[in-house]
Design an enzyme around this catalytic site. Structure first.
Site, PDB file in Angstrom:
ATOM      1  N   GLY A   1       0.775  -1.167  -0.072  1.00  0.00           N
ATOM      2  CA  GLY A   1       0.012   0.096   0.223  1.00  0.00           C
ATOM      3  C   GLY A   1       0.756   1.125   0.061  1.00  0.00           C
ATOM      4  O   GLY A   1       0.685   2.224  -0.715  1.00  0.00           O
ATOM      5  N   HIS A   2       1.835   1.106   0.959  1.00  0.00           N
ATOM      6  CA  HIS A   2       2.796   2.402   0.839  1.00  0.00           C
ATOM      7  C   HIS A   2       3.430   2.421  -0.321  1.00  0.00           C
ATOM      8  O   HIS A   2       3.669   3.585  -0.837  1.00  0.00           O
ATOM      9  CB  HIS A   2       3.781   2.344   2.059  1.00  0.00           C
ATOM     10  CG  HIS A   2       3.302   2.271   3.450  1.00  0.00           C
ATOM     11  ND1 HIS A   2       3.174   1.124   4.150  1.00  0.00           N
ATOM     12  CD2 HIS A   2       2.557   3.053   4.143  1.00  0.00           C
ATOM     13  CE1 HIS A   2       2.572   1.456   5.303  1.00  0.00           C
ATOM     14  NE2 HIS A   2       2.158   2.643   5.348  1.00  0.00           N
TER      15      HIS A   2
END
Ligand code: PAF
Length: 281
Positions: free
Chosen positions: A36-37
């Site tokens: 996600g990051h």
């Protein structure tokens, strides 16, 4: 890629980039980075000449009794991911660098922060707005990147940027999911095997709600009921909230109309997970 821990070092580096006419993107994180990051860093690398990733487990957004001490940390792993993704700088300050001994200034938003996660975490968004404002002042990026998984946070930060006249474009990025649909989160590491299995119910329930809207249902109560009943099929799931709100105001709505956010927070065992979808009708 450089890793620095002081505000002065960040400022010096960004000044040099500015002198060269380069644009700067900021990805604020609390570390223990996952895909996600990485998707935020990828978007930042695409949209800017230089990317700063902040890795800071911000104490002011945790209430007493929350998981500040146990929040997972692994700077070496984070650094490898950032380097591979093409970030230019990691800012990894100590809490004392961000909050000196006499620190006493906080950014409090009067709307948007009372409902949803703000109900059970009443001091959380003050901590988020404060640290994000500080990061914005320190880095002075052109663009900053936030995930839609924390949809309330995204709405709050957009509002804060407008209220406080930050000259920064806020870019919201889509939720990244595991293969079975669970939204990626650093807190997923807290789940044991059985909890991990049952955690898929958040996304499954939201999907059912979304399908109902897509099939024409316009009463938010019906959507909330579908989502609630689906989550309740899992014995380890305890609902914190199931809400359907207007995505601009974050106020509850009766009729599904315009851009809406359906969001849930659910304890799976002791771990509190969040997930959502945004839809325009
Ligand atoms: O979303 C997070 O990880 C945090 O709330 C943020 C934006 C990095 C502020 O500490």
């Amino acid at each position: 890629m450089n890793i620095v821990s002081t505000i002065n070092e960040v400022r010096k580096q960004v000044k040099e980039w500015r002198k060269q006419g380069l644009s700067v993107g900021l990805v604020p994180t609390m570390g223990y980075l996952h895909e996600g990051h990485k998707s935020l860093i990828d978007a930042a690398v695409k949209g800017n000449d230089k990317v700063v990733v902040s890795v800071f487990v911000n104490p002011t957004q945790f209430a007493p009794g929350e998981d500040l001490e146990t929040y997972p940390r692994d700077l070496d792993r984070d650094a490898a991911l950032c380097e591979q993704a093409g970030a230019a700088l990691i800012f990894h300050p100590e809490p004392s660098e961000m909050y000196h001994r006499d620190y006493s200034t906080y950014v409090d938003m009067r709307t948007l922060t009372q409902g949803l996660c703000g109900k059970t975490r009443p001091t959380h968004f003050s901590g988020v707005c404060t640290v994000v404002s500080k990061l914005f002042h320190i880095v002075q990026p052109d663009r900053a990147y936030f995930g839609q998984k924390d949809a309330q946070q995204l709405a709050v930060i957009r509002h804060m940027v407008e209220d406080l006249n930050f000259d920064i474009k806020i870019i919201g990025c889509p939720i990244i999911r595991e293969e079975d649909g669970l939204a990626k989160s650093s807190r997923n590491t807290y789940l044991n095997e059985e909890e991990r299995k049952q955690a898929v119910i958040l996304n499954r329930a939201l999907q059912k709600g979304k399908e109902q809207i897509e099939s024409g249902e316009r009463k938010s109560l019906e959507i909330k009921q579908t989502i609630t009943q689906t989550i309740e099929t899992m014995p380890l799931a305890k609902i914190d909230y199931v809400e359907v709100v207007d995505f601009q105001t974050l106020e509850s709505i009766e009729e599904i109309k315009g851009e809406i956010l359906a969001a849930v927070a659910v304890y799976i065992g002791k771990t509190r997970l969040i997930d959502n979808f945004i839809i325009r009708v």
